[in-house]
Design a protein around this motif. Structure first.
Motif, PDB file in Angstrom:
ATOM      1  N   SER A   1      28.812 -15.057 -41.701  1.00 38.97           N
ATOM      2  CA  SER A   1      28.918 -13.929 -42.621  1.00 38.97           C
ATOM      3  C   SER A   1      29.124 -12.566 -42.110  1.00 38.97           C
ATOM      4  O   SER A   1      29.755 -11.718 -42.625  1.00 38.97           O
ATOM      5  N   ARG A   2      28.789 -12.178 -40.914  1.00 42.26           N
ATOM      6  CA  ARG A   2      29.000 -11.077 -40.319  1.00 42.26           C
ATOM      7  C   ARG A   2      30.477 -10.705 -39.905  1.00 42.26           C
ATOM      8  O   ARG A   2      31.259  -9.859 -40.172  1.00 42.26           O
ATOM      9  N   GLN A   3      30.928 -11.948 -39.502  1.00 44.73           N
ATOM     10  CA  GLN A   3      32.669 -11.999 -39.028  1.00 44.73           C
ATOM     11  C   GLN A   3      33.530 -11.930 -40.464  1.00 44.73           C
ATOM     12  O   GLN A   3      34.307 -11.411 -40.579  1.00 44.73           O
ATOM     13  N   ASP A   4      32.735 -12.514 -41.355  1.00 43.58           N
ATOM     14  CA  ASP A   4      33.551 -12.513 -42.740  1.00 43.58           C
ATOM     15  C   ASP A   4      33.632 -10.925 -43.184  1.00 43.58           C
ATOM     16  O   ASP A   4      34.461 -10.623 -44.039  1.00 43.58           O
ATOM     17  N   ALA A   5      32.466 -10.272 -43.354  1.00 42.84           N
ATOM     18  CA  ALA A   5      32.406  -8.791 -43.573  1.00 42.84           C
ATOM     19  C   ALA A   5      33.368  -7.969 -42.777  1.00 42.84           C
ATOM     20  O   ALA A   5      33.985  -7.061 -43.425  1.00 42.84           O
ATOM     21  N   ILE A   6      33.429  -8.222 -41.528  1.00 47.74           N
ATOM     22  CA  ILE A   6      34.407  -7.543 -40.834  1.00 47.74           C
ATOM     23  C   ILE A   6      35.768  -7.920 -41.027  1.00 47.74           C
ATOM     24  O   ILE A   6      36.761  -6.841 -41.491  1.00 47.74           O
ATOM     25  N   ALA A   7      36.211  -8.999 -41.430  1.00 45.93           N
ATOM     26  CA  ALA A   7      37.396  -9.353 -41.820  1.00 45.93           C
ATOM     27  C   ALA A   7      37.863  -8.694 -43.171  1.00 45.93           C
ATOM     28  O   ALA A   7      38.963  -8.144 -43.337  1.00 45.93           O
ATOM     29  N   LYS A   8      36.904  -8.368 -44.245  1.00 43.83           N
ATOM     30  CA  LYS A   8      37.177  -7.661 -45.356  1.00 43.83           C
ATOM     31  C   LYS A   8      37.261  -6.332 -45.108  1.00 43.83           C
ATOM     32  O   LYS A   8      38.093  -5.555 -45.796  1.00 43.83           O
ATOM     33  N   VAL A   9      36.477  -5.637 -44.213  1.00 45.07           N
ATOM     34  CA  VAL A   9      36.493  -4.185 -43.765  1.00 45.07           C
ATOM     35  C   VAL A   9      37.862  -3.948 -43.075  1.00 45.07           C
ATOM     36  O   VAL A   9      38.598  -3.086 -43.510  1.00 45.07           O
ATOM     37  N   VAL A  10      38.507  -4.852 -42.308  1.00 42.41           N
ATOM     38  CA  VAL A  10      39.797  -4.509 -41.862  1.00 42.41           C
ATOM     39  C   VAL A  10      41.006  -4.799 -42.730  1.00 42.41           C
ATOM     40  O   VAL A  10      41.746  -4.123 -43.035  1.00 42.41           O
ATOM     41  N   ASP A  11      40.575  -5.571 -43.829  1.00 41.65           N
ATOM     42  CA  ASP A  11      41.834  -5.599 -44.737  1.00 41.65           C
ATOM     43  C   ASP A  11      41.792  -4.526 -45.729  1.00 41.65           C
ATOM     44  O   ASP A  11      42.755  -3.929 -45.868  1.00 41.65           O
ATOM     45  N   MET A  12      40.664  -3.624 -45.914  1.00 43.77           N
ATOM     46  CA  MET A  12      40.461  -2.533 -46.509  1.00 43.77           C
ATOM     47  C   MET A  12      41.252  -1.465 -45.929  1.00 43.77           C
ATOM     48  O   MET A  12      41.755  -0.729 -46.481  1.00 43.77           O
ATOM     49  N   ALA A  13      40.904  -1.351 -44.525  1.00 44.37           N
ATOM     50  CA  ALA A  13      41.483  -0.273 -43.669  1.00 44.37           C
ATOM     51  C   ALA A  13      43.176  -0.594 -43.641  1.00 44.37           C
ATOM     52  O   ALA A  13      43.694   0.493 -43.641  1.00 44.37           O
ATOM     53  N   ARG A  14      43.558  -1.664 -43.467  1.00 45.61           N
ATOM     54  CA  ARG A  14      44.820  -2.128 -43.359  1.00 45.61           C
ATOM     55  C   ARG A  14      45.595  -1.494 -44.529  1.00 45.61           C
ATOM     56  O   ARG A  14      46.629  -0.797 -44.387  1.00 45.61           O
ATOM     57  N   GLU A  15      45.007  -1.710 -45.647  1.00 45.74           N
ATOM     58  CA  GLU A  15      45.537  -1.264 -47.230  1.00 45.74           C
ATOM     59  C   GLU A  15      45.490   0.295 -47.005  1.00 45.74           C
ATOM     60  O   GLU A  15      46.561   0.752 -47.752  1.00 45.74           O
ATOM     61  N   ALA A  16      44.588   0.992 -46.496  1.00 40.17           N
ATOM     62  CA  ALA A  16      44.587   2.326 -46.393  1.00 40.17           C
ATOM     63  C   ALA A  16      45.605   2.961 -45.488  1.00 40.17           C
ATOM     64  O   ALA A  16      45.697   4.230 -45.314  1.00 40.17           O
ATOM     65  N   GLY A  17      46.128   2.231 -44.465  1.00 45.14           N
ATOM     66  CA  GLY A  17      47.019   2.453 -43.489  1.00 45.14           C
ATOM     67  C   GLY A  17      46.291   2.791 -42.194  1.00 45.14           C
ATOM     68  O   GLY A  17      47.014   3.612 -41.534  1.00 45.14           O
TER      69      GLY A  17
END
Length: 185
Positions: free
Chosen positions: A122-138
């Protein structure tokens, strides 16, 4: 003492009556014999060796958690070591909601091991989603990563990962500085 089936109690065991169907009865407090592979209703399965002397199969333990790579630096510190922050883009957040019930593939591994594997996932999945959000923001990196966990309902819990998305200053090329000629005058 006679019984309606014409059988007498075994010699030396007064009061012990044989079963009228031809199977001997066990004294009170001793387990009743079971047929081929049968077990009593509501009883735990027998451990040890199964039919024909083979050991019973038990599922393997869940895979141990391993390091996941996310494609950008994600640190719990306020800076990325060895890099300067050029710009702060803002907070990034992800929420992962999971049932508190163990997944079928983790149930036979033991309660502690099963929950440990589930919480790590669950924690690793949450990190992956945060990374996706940050990547989309540049963003180039996430600093100040933190977690929060809470119960939503009796059967649901959430894991929240959050941090700050940043862009990093370009790395100065150290080789170019050394290659420049210096005057000896």
């Amino acid at each position: 003492m006679s019984n309606p089936y014409g059988q007498q109690p075994p010699y030396g065991q007064p009061g012990r009556q044989p079963n009228p169907y031809g199977q001997p009865q066990q004294p009170y407090g001793q387990p009743q014999p079971q047929g081929y592979g049968q077990q009593g209703y509501g009883q735990a399965p027998q451990q040890g060796y199964g039919q024909y002397g083979q050991q019973q199969w038990s599922p393997p333990p869940p895979a141990r958690p391993s390091l996941r790579r996310f494609g950008m630096p994600v640190v719990t510190m306020d800076v990325v070591p060895g890099r300067e922050t050029a710009d702060v883009l803002g907070p990034v957040v992800s929420v992962v909601a999971r049932t508190r019930e163990l997944r079928p593939d983790l149930r036979n591994a033991g309660v502690v091991e099963g929950y440990t594997a589930m919480l790590t996932d669950s924690r690793q999945d949450a990190i992956a989603k945060v990374v996706d959000m940050a990547r989309e923001a540049g963003a180039d990196a996430i600093v100040g990563l933190r977690f929060d966990c809470s119960e939503i309902t009796q059967s649901l819990s959430e894991v929240v990962a959050y941090g700050t998305a940043v862009t990093l200053a370009p790395v100065a090329d150290a080789g170019a500085e050394q290659a420049a000629p210096t005057s000896s005058f």
